[in-house]
Design a protein around this motif. Structure first.
Motif, PDB file in Angstrom:
ATOM      1  N   PRO A  42       5.917  -3.161   1.976  1.00 19.06           N
ATOM      2  CA  PRO A  42       5.102  -3.944   1.042  1.00 19.06           C
ATOM      3  C   PRO A  42       5.800  -4.105  -0.305  1.00 19.06           C
ATOM      4  O   PRO A  42       6.475  -3.203  -0.783  1.00 19.06           O
ATOM      5  N   THR A  89       5.660  -4.348  -4.284  1.00 20.17           N
ATOM      6  CA  THR A  89       4.818  -3.874  -5.378  1.00 20.17           C
ATOM      7  C   THR A  89       5.136  -4.679  -6.633  1.00 20.17           C
ATOM      8  O   THR A  89       6.208  -5.275  -6.736  1.00 20.17           O
ATOM      9  N   LEU A 121      -0.667  -3.919  -4.531  1.00 21.49           N
ATOM     10  CA  LEU A 121       0.405  -4.638  -3.860  1.00 21.49           C
ATOM     11  C   LEU A 121       0.393  -6.115  -4.247  1.00 21.49           C
ATOM     12  O   LEU A 121      -0.618  -6.653  -4.671  1.00 21.49           O
TER      13      LEU A 121
END
Length: 107
Positions: free
Chosen positions: A102, A104, A81
């Motif tokens: 999240p 990436t 991440l």
């Protein structure tokens, strides 16, 4: 204090101790269980701050610093991440994103 009063007091103390034996046993069991759980509890996992969306973002919208925030996640997940908000600013998600999604490196 005469001996009859002393024996009555001793008899009363024994009676109270006898009646309280289950309470004392329960307290001892609770103390033992608490000590066991505390000793066997695993340590908290190491965490690392990662970049997530702070609000819903439509697909194709360029991300700004106001669209992002950081949250602590398990360190085992962090290598995949984005951890620096500056790396995500200016990118655009390929799909609509919800809050707390999240970021990436492939965005």
């Amino acid at each position: 204090m005469d001996t009859s009063a002393g024996s009555r007091l001793l008899r009363r103390a024994r009676l109270v101790a006898w009646r309280a034996r289950f309470v004392v046993a329960a307290l001892c069991c609770g103390l033992a269980a608490t000590a066991t759980v505390s000793a066997l509890r695993p340590p908290p996992p190491q965490t690392r701050d990662v970049v997530v969306t702070a609000r819903p973002v439509e697909a194709g919208t360029l991300l700004t610093a106001g669209d992002l925030t950081t949250v602590a996640v398990d360190a085992d997940l962090a290598p995949t991440l984005v951890t620096d908000p500056d790396d995500a600013v200016g990118r655009s998600p390929a799909v609509p994103s919800r809050p707390a999604l999240p970021c990436t490196p492939r965005w």
